[in-house]
Design a protein around this motif. Structure first.
Motif, mmCIF file in Angstrom:
data_model
loop_
_atom_site.group_PDB
_atom_site.id
_atom_site.type_symbol
_atom_site.label_atom_id
_atom_site.label_comp_id
_atom_site.label_asym_id
_atom_site.label_seq_id
_atom_site.Cartn_x
_atom_site.Cartn_y
_atom_site.Cartn_z
ATOM 1 N N VAL A 1 0.760 -1.095 0.026
ATOM 2 C CA VAL A 1 -0.141 0.147 -0.113
ATOM 3 C C VAL A 1 0.937 1.279 0.019
ATOM 4 C CG1 VAL A 1 -1.906 -1.293 1.234
ATOM 5 C CG2 VAL A 1 -0.147 0.141 2.452
ATOM 6 N N PRO A 2 0.232 2.381 -0.783
ATOM 7 C CA PRO A 2 1.315 3.525 -0.435
ATOM 8 C C PRO A 2 1.656 4.219 0.730
ATOM 9 C CG PRO A 2 -0.548 3.659 -2.099
ATOM 10 C CD PRO A 2 -0.781 2.510 -1.344
ATOM 11 N N GLU A 3 2.529 4.708 1.118
ATOM 12 C CA GLU A 3 3.180 5.317 2.289
ATOM 13 C C GLU A 3 2.000 6.300 2.681
ATOM 14 O OE1 GLU A 3 6.067 4.389 3.341
ATOM 15 O OE2 GLU A 3 6.881 6.090 4.531
ATOM 16 N N GLY A 4 1.504 6.120 3.814
ATOM 17 C CA GLY A 4 0.540 7.184 4.524
ATOM 18 C C GLY A 4 -1.030 6.450 4.454
ATOM 19 N N SER A 5 -0.974 5.253 3.669
ATOM 20 C CA SER A 5 -2.156 4.672 3.701
ATOM 21 C C SER A 5 -2.967 4.333 5.206
ATOM 22 C CB SER A 5 -2.040 3.600 2.910
ATOM 23 O OG SER A 5 -1.916 3.611 1.561
ATOM 24 N N ILE A 6 -4.369 4.408 5.078
ATOM 25 C CA ILE A 6 -4.969 3.896 6.385
ATOM 26 C C ILE A 6 -5.233 2.556 6.046
ATOM 27 C CG2 ILE A 6 -7.090 4.184 7.436
ATOM 28 C CD1 ILE A 6 -6.752 7.174 7.006
ATOM 29 N N VAL A 7 -4.883 1.798 7.252
ATOM 30 C CA VAL A 7 -5.247 0.221 6.849
ATOM 31 C C VAL A 7 -5.836 -0.217 8.311
ATOM 32 C CG1 VAL A 7 -3.488 -0.236 5.229
ATOM 33 C CG2 VAL A 7 -3.202 -0.737 7.615
ATOM 34 N N PHE A 8 -6.449 -1.467 8.203
ATOM 35 C CA PHE A 8 -7.190 -2.165 9.328
ATOM 36 C C PHE A 8 -6.608 -3.666 9.468
ATOM 37 C CE2 PHE A 8 -9.746 1.033 7.122
ATOM 38 C CZ PHE A 8 -10.183 1.725 8.184
ATOM 39 N N PRO A 9 -6.795 -4.202 10.682
ATOM 40 C CA PRO A 9 -6.345 -5.558 10.813
ATOM 41 C C PRO A 9 -6.425 -6.647 9.806
ATOM 42 C CG PRO A 9 -7.651 -4.585 12.846
ATOM 43 C CD PRO A 9 -7.976 -3.710 11.693
ATOM 44 N N ASN A 10 -5.749 -7.427 9.942
ATOM 45 C CA ASN A 10 -5.431 -8.415 9.031
ATOM 46 C C ASN A 10 -5.319 -8.214 7.579
ATOM 47 O OD1 ASN A 10 -5.598 -10.662 10.989
ATOM 48 N ND2 ASN A 10 -7.613 -9.953 11.162
ATOM 49 N N GLU A 11 -5.298 -6.911 7.197
ATOM 50 C CA GLU A 11 -5.129 -6.534 5.833
ATOM 51 C C GLU A 11 -3.645 -6.537 5.386
ATOM 52 O OE1 GLU A 11 -8.844 -3.499 5.310
ATOM 53 O OE2 GLU A 11 -7.062 -2.681 5.202
ATOM 54 N N PRO A 12 -3.469 -7.012 4.150
ATOM 55 C CA PRO A 12 -2.114 -7.163 3.726
ATOM 56 C C PRO A 12 -1.612 -5.792 3.378
ATOM 57 C CG PRO A 12 -3.709 -7.936 1.835
ATOM 58 C CD PRO A 12 -4.388 -7.578 3.164
ATOM 59 N N ARG B 1 -5.884 13.240 2.042
ATOM 60 C CA ARG B 1 -7.074 12.976 1.307
ATOM 61 C C ARG B 1 -7.790 11.713 2.033
ATOM 62 N NH1 ARG B 1 -4.062 15.131 -3.051
ATOM 63 N NH2 ARG B 1 -3.372 13.100 -3.720
ATOM 64 N N GLU B 2 -6.956 10.514 2.292
ATOM 65 C CA GLU B 2 -7.465 9.565 3.044
ATOM 66 C C GLU B 2 -8.075 9.943 4.165
ATOM 67 O OE1 GLU B 2 -6.083 5.882 2.933
ATOM 68 O OE2 GLU B 2 -4.736 5.795 1.546
ATOM 69 N N VAL B 3 -7.623 10.669 4.891
ATOM 70 C CA VAL B 3 -8.126 11.188 6.270
ATOM 71 C C VAL B 3 -9.542 11.736 6.320
ATOM 72 C CG1 VAL B 3 -8.038 12.383 8.454
ATOM 73 C CG2 VAL B 3 -6.005 11.155 7.608
ATOM 74 N N GLU B 4 -9.505 12.560 5.100
ATOM 75 C CA GLU B 4 -10.796 13.013 4.610
ATOM 76 C C GLU B 4 -11.978 12.306 4.462
ATOM 77 O OE1 GLU B 4 -10.110 15.974 1.673
ATOM 78 O OE2 GLU B 4 -8.884 17.349 2.907
ATOM 79 N N ARG B 5 -11.618 10.975 4.040
ATOM 80 C CA ARG B 5 -12.408 9.942 3.673
ATOM 81 C C ARG B 5 -12.786 8.763 4.716
ATOM 82 N NH1 ARG B 5 -10.701 7.987 -2.405
ATOM 83 N NH2 ARG B 5 -12.224 9.193 -3.424
ATOM 84 N N LEU B 6 -12.166 9.408 5.978
ATOM 85 C CA LEU B 6 -12.503 8.600 7.135
ATOM 86 C C LEU B 6 -14.015 8.761 7.703
ATOM 87 C CD1 LEU B 6 -9.584 8.514 9.883
ATOM 88 C CD2 LEU B 6 -10.669 6.374 8.407
#
Lengths: 462, 462
Positions: free
Chosen positions: A100-111, A413-418
């Motif tokens: 995943v790109p640097e700075g991505s938001i991820v959740f448990p068990n996700e590659p 931009r990812e945080v805005e989508r949270l």
């Protein structure tokens, strides 16, 4: 990271990578393996992780070479076979990496990052990528929470002195900036990453003058730009009064005090009193910076209570990820020689095979759910699904250029989508992550097959 | 630390050290200052600290040079005056340093390291020594608690992958070894510090063979010495049974399995079952190593319950100092131009002046109490008092040679002198630390004088 010696990287591995590598080598095992890096569960209090360290992981892999000094040392270890020392002489990492790109938001068990390489290469990469991702991801996650709490007010990393070692300080400054901080006190981070560097003054500066007022005058007279005075060495309100006096004294000289910093005491009450005093003296333009033991909870409390603080210096609690200094991060073999692989004994699930991570964006532009699929699967039919894992290294060469400023914007931009329930720093929000039906079936078959091969009753995995 | 680029050190400072330095320089202030590094309070659950990082702090100071690359960058910073960039060109640290020896046990508010230098030098040293001491001291303290819990059984550092960055992993391996660990998995730590390196195998190795038994056979056939097999990839008892079979198969070949490792599950129950199985097969010589999420509490619990575990692989929780990742460590100006200095506002005590730290050993050889005095004071008359602060650097040159093995032995002797109430990992023990009467008087006068100079009512300091 031009200031760190690349030659430290290849030796900064666990001995067992070398002994296992020696065994594989002696046995002629060089089948293609896929390893997957993921975090099993979130640390307490967290609703998401911010991935940092991918760029560094790739760079370390690309530059992995065992130089003569390294080989000489390895040859002295009784556990490593001489033929393998020779093998290492021409070693260069030749794997493919998706991440995943640097700075991505991820959740448990996700590659988060998957490596496909000959098994020796994939094994040697283990401590390299784990070490590169674990600490920066912790810090970026904590820093992102501070940014959420700060409601748009600037944050600065002051953590170098209590960060772990020199490259820890550097990585922390970078992770904080990636997560939305506005700058750092760390000069090396400015040099290496182009992060804006900021600074004020220390108590010792004030103490080294006959009195505080003279210290302020001395600093203003010699400091060229953007002057911030630290006003809590003796008494904050008296410090503010001294700022008023010094500000008057230098009026018309072009020297301008732009901010005061309060580093101790009741920041809420003191900031109000200082604001009132400065305003009453017509110094509305002087901003107030707060520092000292801050974290997302304290920043949130101060701002919710309406403390007139304009910016925050954040240090120790973020660069040590104080309330959550460990990620349950794993790097597991998931495929070898075309067959799915996983560990059964612990009851902890490892999802087999090379994968893709999909994120569905709802019609309002917010994250709706994630789905993990096989790498080869297409996007689901329903709605807008974005693939998050991207090919970043091919045969050991980085294929995707990296720009920290762009990664920082992308993260914002990812945080805005949270969704809002994940943005609340005070409660842990749930987020839906599923496996594609194909992957579920592949997983079920793999668990059955491995249990059967080992002569074990198939156990349901959690 | 020959693998780390020395040129990273001078830039790894806070910008404000440079801006304050520029001010001092412009104002012609070069008076002699003494700064004192100490820890205000112990982290939760701790009864003492183990100091680590002194050697590295001294080395960083001795090698502090601003090279052309560094100066070019600093010159681009608008906050730093050009004349100060020129000053930095010939900078070399010229201070005197007194410190407690590496591995020393210390208590709150005790001087750990004191620097006397021109004020610019003392200021530039701040982030250098704080950064060098903070993280290793945290890890050494946690590691020492594990050693107390392990009751003489060997401990090994397996923390590299989750340690902060590459030099964090290196520093952690060193801190653990200093505190009494027997070795590390970190190959770089073996190379740089001569620490014994150890390794076993990973789950992925087992998984990459058609079945576990074949994996064990493959490893034994190719691994030359001290073979440890990991038996929890699928099922621990089946793994132990495979060890029995493989052990038989290689009987008489000179290959010998010396240990098994269990890395997950109920370590207490599993170790008992494995021990019983191995013993019943006549394999009493095969030792059991446990790993996976261990810390002092878990080690203590396992051994108190009589789990037949012979050694421990300890990683994440120690190298992240998980339950106490922050030290309330300060570096404060305590004297300048012959006058005592301290910060008043926070109500936190800073003890003025250059100091000595004395430790009284009772007639049984145990620590009885500590006393902080002025640097120039003699030992108290009553009993056996040892001075702990030693001159280690004179005019920027290290004056005391350092040997890690000797420091490790010295630390072990110190631990033997810990009274029993401080050795209990489950409760926080109190230890008496006083100020000499001369120092008390000096402190009282300094607090009064500074309050008076600033026009403040003298406040009692806590």
């Amino acid at each position: 990271m031009s200031y760190l010696d690349e030659n430290a990287i290849p030796l900064s591995i666990d001995l067992y990578e070398l002994t296992m590598g020696a065994s594989y080598h002696a046995l002629g095992m060089d089948g293609r393996a896929t390893f997957s890096l993921f975090v099993r569960s979130l640390p307490p209090g967290r609703s998401f992780l911010v991935v940092a360290g991918v760029e560094d992981a790739l760079r370390r892999l690309e530059n992995l070479r065992f130089d003569e000094r390294a080989l000489e040392y390895i040859a002295t270890l009784p556990q490593v076979r001489p033929d393998f020392v020779e093998y290492l002489r021409s070693f260069r990492f030749e794997g493919d990496v998706w991440a995943v790109p640097e700075g991505s938001i991820v959740f448990p068990n996700e590659p988060v990052l998957e490596i496909t390489a000959s098994i020796i290469h994939g094994q040697i990469a283990e401590p390299v990528v784990m070490n590169a991702l674990h600490y920066p991801t912790l810090v970026a996650t904590k820093a992102a929470r501070c940014v959420l709490a700060a409601q748009g007010k600037p944050l600065f990393d002051f953590g170098l002195r209590r960060a772990p070692e020199i490259d820890g300080g550097l990585a922390a400054a970078r992770a904080c900036y990636l997560a939305g901080f506005s700058g750092t006190s760390n000069v090396l981070a400015g040099k290496v990453y182009g992060i804006p560097v900021v600074g004020t003054m220390a108590h010792s500066f004030v103490e080294s003058f006959p009195n505080e007022r003279l210290a302020f005058e001395g600093f203003v007279s010699t400091f060229p730009h953007r002057i911030t005075l630290l006003i809590d060495t003796y008494d904050v309100l008296m410090g503010a009064q001294h700022v008023v006096e010094v500000s008057r004294k230098f009026a018309g000289t072009g020297k301008q005090i732009s901010a005061v910093r309060i580093d101790s005491g009741d920041l809420e009450a003191l900031s109000r009193q200082v604001r009132k005093l400065l305003d009453s003296e017509g110094l509305q333009d002087i901003r107030i910076m707060a520092s000292g033991g801050l974290d997302e909870y304290e920043i949130d409390r101060l701002l919710r209570n309406g403390a007139p603080i304009d910016s925050f210096g954040v240090g120790t609690r973020v660069v040590t990820a104080e309330d959550a200094p460990v990620l349950d991060m794993s790097y597991k073999l998931v495929q070898f020689d075309g067959r799915p692989k996983l560990k059964l004994s612990e009851g902890k699930r490892t999802i087999v095979g090379a994968k893709q991570l999909w994120r569905r964006i709802d019609t309002t532009g917010l994250y709706a759910e994630d789905m993990i699929s096989g790498r080869e699967e297409q996007a689901p039919d329903d709605g807008e699904w974005l693939p998050l894992l991207r090919p970043m290294m091919k045969a050991g060469r980085i294929t995707e250029s990296f720009d920290l400023e762009e990664a920082r914007r992308q993260h914002a931009r990812e945080v805005e989508r949270l969704p809002s329930h994940l943005r609340d720093i005070h409660s842990v929000g749930e987020y839906k992550v599923t496996l594609s039906s194909q992957l579920q079936e592949r997983q079920r078959l793999a668990e059955e097959m491995i249990a059967q091969e080992e002569g074990l009753a198939a156990k349901p995995q959690r």
